[in-house]
Design an enzyme around this catalytic site. Structure first.
Site, PDB file in Angstrom:
ATOM      1  N   GLY A 239       0.761  -1.237   0.000  1.00 14.04           N
ATOM      2  CA  GLY A 239       0.000   0.000   0.000  1.00 14.04           C
ATOM      3  C   GLY A 239       0.790   1.284   0.000  1.00 14.04           C
ATOM      4  O   GLY A 239       0.210   2.366  -0.076  1.00 14.04           O
ATOM      5  N   PRO A 276       4.049  -5.301  -1.645  1.00  8.67           N
ATOM      6  CA  PRO A 276       4.015  -4.081  -2.456  1.00  8.67           C
ATOM      7  C   PRO A 276       3.730  -4.388  -3.920  1.00  8.67           C
ATOM      8  O   PRO A 276       4.208  -5.375  -4.469  1.00  8.67           O
ATOM      9  CB  PRO A 276       5.422  -3.511  -2.273  1.00  8.67           C
ATOM     10  CG  PRO A 276       6.274  -4.713  -2.044  1.00  8.67           C
ATOM     11  CD  PRO A 276       5.421  -5.678  -1.269  1.00  8.67           C
ATOM     12  N   GLY A 277       2.967  -3.536  -4.545  1.00 13.88           N
ATOM     13  CA  GLY A 277       2.707  -3.664  -5.978  1.00 13.88           C
ATOM     14  C   GLY A 277       2.903  -2.344  -6.680  1.00 13.88           C
ATOM     15  O   GLY A 277       3.739  -2.193  -7.567  1.00 13.88           O
ATOM     16  N   ARG A 278       2.137  -1.345  -6.233  1.00 13.24           N
ATOM     17  CA  ARG A 278       2.161  -0.040  -6.897  1.00 13.24           C
ATOM     18  C   ARG A 278       3.565   0.577  -6.880  1.00 13.24           C
ATOM     19  O   ARG A 278       4.023   1.096  -7.891  1.00 13.24           O
ATOM     20  CB  ARG A 278       1.160   0.892  -6.218  1.00 13.24           C
ATOM     21  CG  ARG A 278       0.952   2.219  -6.942  1.00 13.24           C
ATOM     22  CD  ARG A 278       0.108   3.160  -6.098  1.00 13.24           C
ATOM     23  NE  ARG A 278      -1.137   2.564  -5.688  1.00 13.24           N
ATOM     24  CZ  ARG A 278      -2.294   2.674  -6.341  1.00 13.24           C
ATOM     25  NH1 ARG A 278      -2.339   3.364  -7.464  1.00 13.24           N
ATOM     26  NH2 ARG A 278      -3.397   2.106  -5.877  1.00 13.24           N
ATOM     27  N   TYR A 318     -10.962   6.765 -10.824  1.00 16.28           N
ATOM     28  CA  TYR A 318     -10.567   7.343  -9.547  1.00 16.28           C
ATOM     29  C   TYR A 318     -10.355   8.852  -9.587  1.00 16.28           C
ATOM     30  O   TYR A 318     -10.013   9.448  -8.568  1.00 16.28           O
ATOM     31  CB  TYR A 318      -9.240   6.721  -9.073  1.00 16.28           C
ATOM     32  CG  TYR A 318      -9.232   5.226  -8.955  1.00 16.28           C
ATOM     33  CD1 TYR A 318     -10.069   4.560  -8.066  1.00 16.28           C
ATOM     34  CD2 TYR A 318      -8.370   4.452  -9.728  1.00 16.28           C
ATOM     35  CE1 TYR A 318     -10.051   3.181  -7.948  1.00 16.28           C
ATOM     36  CE2 TYR A 318      -8.331   3.075  -9.620  1.00 16.28           C
ATOM     37  CZ  TYR A 318      -9.173   2.444  -8.721  1.00 16.28           C
ATOM     38  OH  TYR A 318      -9.153   1.077  -8.608  1.00 16.28           O
ATOM     39  N   CYS A 346     -16.422   6.745 -26.886  1.00 21.44           N
ATOM     40  CA  CYS A 346     -17.679   7.499 -26.888  1.00 21.44           C
ATOM     41  C   CYS A 346     -18.236   7.618 -25.464  1.00 21.44           C
ATOM     42  O   CYS A 346     -19.298   7.098 -25.144  1.00 21.44           O
ATOM     43  CB  CYS A 346     -18.677   6.813 -27.812  1.00 21.44           C
ATOM     44  SG  CYS A 346     -20.118   7.836 -28.169  1.00 21.44           S
ATOM     45  N   GLU A 347     -17.483   8.294 -24.605  1.00 21.02           N
ATOM     46  CA  GLU A 347     -17.872   8.562 -23.221  1.00 21.02           C
ATOM     47  C   GLU A 347     -17.243   9.893 -22.815  1.00 21.02           C
ATOM     48  O   GLU A 347     -16.062  10.127 -23.058  1.00 21.02           O
ATOM     49  CB  GLU A 347     -17.316   7.478 -22.263  1.00 21.02           C
ATOM     50  CG  GLU A 347     -17.807   6.072 -22.501  1.00 21.02           C
ATOM     51  CD  GLU A 347     -19.104   5.771 -21.784  1.00 21.02           C
ATOM     52  OE1 GLU A 347     -19.584   6.647 -21.033  1.00 21.02           O
ATOM     53  OE2 GLU A 347     -19.633   4.670 -21.986  1.00 21.02           O
ATOM     54  N   TYR A 375      -1.690  -0.920 -12.302  1.00 25.87           N
ATOM     55  CA  TYR A 375      -3.139  -0.782 -12.517  1.00 25.87           C
ATOM     56  C   TYR A 375      -3.432  -0.049 -13.819  1.00 25.87           C
ATOM     57  O   TYR A 375      -4.373   0.718 -13.916  1.00 25.87           O
ATOM     58  CB  TYR A 375      -3.804  -0.093 -11.314  1.00 25.87           C
ATOM     59  CG  TYR A 375      -3.458  -0.786 -10.029  1.00 25.87           C
ATOM     60  CD1 TYR A 375      -4.019  -2.028  -9.725  1.00 25.87           C
ATOM     61  CD2 TYR A 375      -2.536  -0.257  -9.132  1.00 25.87           C
ATOM     62  CE1 TYR A 375      -3.673  -2.700  -8.568  1.00 25.87           C
ATOM     63  CE2 TYR A 375      -2.187  -0.925  -7.976  1.00 25.87           C
ATOM     64  CZ  TYR A 375      -2.762  -2.150  -7.694  1.00 25.87           C
ATOM     65  OH  TYR A 375      -2.410  -2.822  -6.556  1.00 25.87           O
TER      66      TYR A 375
END
EC number: 4.1.1.20
Length: 424
Positions: A239, A276-278, A318, A346-347, A375
């Site tokens: 995290g 840990p990843g991020r 996010y 198309c958003e 991510y």
């Protein structure tokens, strides 16, 4: 720190110019730096060198098998949350004894697979899960090492969608109930308690929530040991945040995080696991894209790029910030102007940035979304029938496509028309 720097006026990934990658692979494309991935893993490894430990990379951050092999060969364990992630880690050559299986909704099929193929431990998240795992392990005639994920009710002070340690979150069991749950586990066949698991959220930029959570884990460790449980490992989650905006103050570094762990639980004599990843993958990757059009709007100008929310969904999901830079280095003192940077989906939500100050750009110019390694590709989709974004790994002056962009034919061929629709 990362290895994406300007050289001779061109942004490079290590020793490879991004212009060369765009020419060979096309855009949009994710580009990763092997040197950055390894450096960040080793920072965590060094931060825990004061005692026995295992740094388990959180596969969900960036799960390409080449990335997993790079980190696994360096000694990393893997934290997985699905059978698919487990299979990716095994395909990368990571042995089962270095794979931790987490996740709030493990299926019976997933449990059977990892028990048959080998796993370091399973982190349990609920009483129904532990009872099902006990039944399966007993049927298979195996004993599986387990921890229980406890929810310490600590506010990680992060985005509500990535907070996992408060009482209203779906993860883990209330820490106040832990002794009761561990007592039941001890009486179940096929399960062997080895430790405690906790994870309070992602993108934390303050060490105090970690300190509060780990202090509670230390108290629980002593209480469980007094109850007769062998608490040998503490899985303390991950995290730690990364600096998405380089103009902001940098978050705490792994060495400071490791000191918090040592201060709060180092006296317990447990093996420490972190996930840990991020921080390992985030700044190790960029999304390379090309401007399609520059559109003058009423009161604002738009840079319409060939990447879209299906390639990088974090800003839409996010409201996330990514620094965005031109691949050709601007001249010192270049005048900047605000642009809304948007994709072709198309958003209205397909917007990466609003009013972002950039040097003037034109159609065909390359730009890079920084800090997109975590991510990014793992959350990509084929929305609007856009082929899945490819990935490239760079090491020094070597580059390799580690996931190719599928052709339209390959994408469409996965659909099947039922026979009765072809009947006249």
């Amino acid at each position: 720190m990362d290895h994406f720097l300007y050289r001779d006026g061109i942004l490079h990934a290590e020793d490879v110019p991004l212009t060369e990658i765009a020419a060979q692979v096309g855009t949009p494309v994710y580009v990763y730096s092997a040197a950055t991935l390894l450096r960040h893993y080793r920072l965590f490894d060094e931060a825990l060198a004061w005692g026995p430990h295992l740094v388990c990379y959180a596969v969900k951050a960036a799960s390409n098998v080449a990335i997993l092999k790079l980190l696994g060969d360096a000694g990393a364990g893997m934290d997985v949350v699905s059978e698919g992630e487990y299979r990716r880690a095994r395909a990368a050559g990571v042995p089962g004894e270095r794979i931790v299986f987490s996740g709030v909704g493990k299926t019976e099929a997933e449990m059977r697979h990892v028990l048959a193929d080998g796993v370091r431990q399973i982190n349990l998240e609920s009483e129904p899960e532990m009872r099902q795992l006990s039944r399966i392990a007993a049927e298979m005639g195996v004993e599986v090492p387990v921890t229980v994920r406890v929810n310490p009710d600590v506010d990680a002070k992060t985005h509500e969608k990535i907070s996992t340690g408060k009482s209203e979150n779906k993860f883990g069991i209330p820490i106040a109930k832990a002794r009761e749950v561990y007592r039941e586990i001890a009486a179940l066949p096929g399960l062997r308690v080895v430790g405690i698991d906790v994870h309070i959220g992602s993108q934390l930029v303050d060490l105090e929530p970690f300190r509060l959570a780990y202090r509670k884990v230390a108290d629980l460790t002593e209480a469980l040991r007094a109850d007769g449980h062998a608490i040998e490992r503490l899985d303390l989650g991950g995290g730690l945040g990364i600096p998405y905006a380089r103009s902001n103050l940098a978050p705490p570094v792994p060495m400071d995080y490791g000191q918090v762990i040592r201060d709060e639980v180092g006296h317990l004599g447990c093996e420490i696991e972190i996930e840990p990843g991020r921080l390992i993958a985030g700044n190790a990757g960029i999304l390379l894209t090309r401007t399609i059009f520059v559109k003058e709007g009423e009161g604002r100008d738009f840079l319409i790029v060939d990447a879209a929310m299906n390639d990088l969904i974090r800003p839409a999901m996010y409201g996330a910030h990514h620094d965005i830079e031109p691949v050709r280095e601007p001249a010192p003192g270049s005048v900047r102007r605000p642009y809304d940077i948007v994709g072709p989906v198309c958003e209205s939500g397909d917007t990466f940035a609003k009013g972002r100050d950039m040097v003037p750009l034109g159609a065909g110019d390359l730009i890079a979304f920084r800090s997109a390694g975590a991510y990014g590709a793992v959350m990509a989709s084929e929305y609007n029938s856009r082929p899945l974004v490819p990935e490239v790994l760079v090491s020094g002056d070597d580059m390799a496509v580690i996931r190719a962009r599928p052709s339209f034919e390959e994408m469409i061929s996965r659909d099947t028309i039922p026979e009765w629709l072809n009947t006249p």
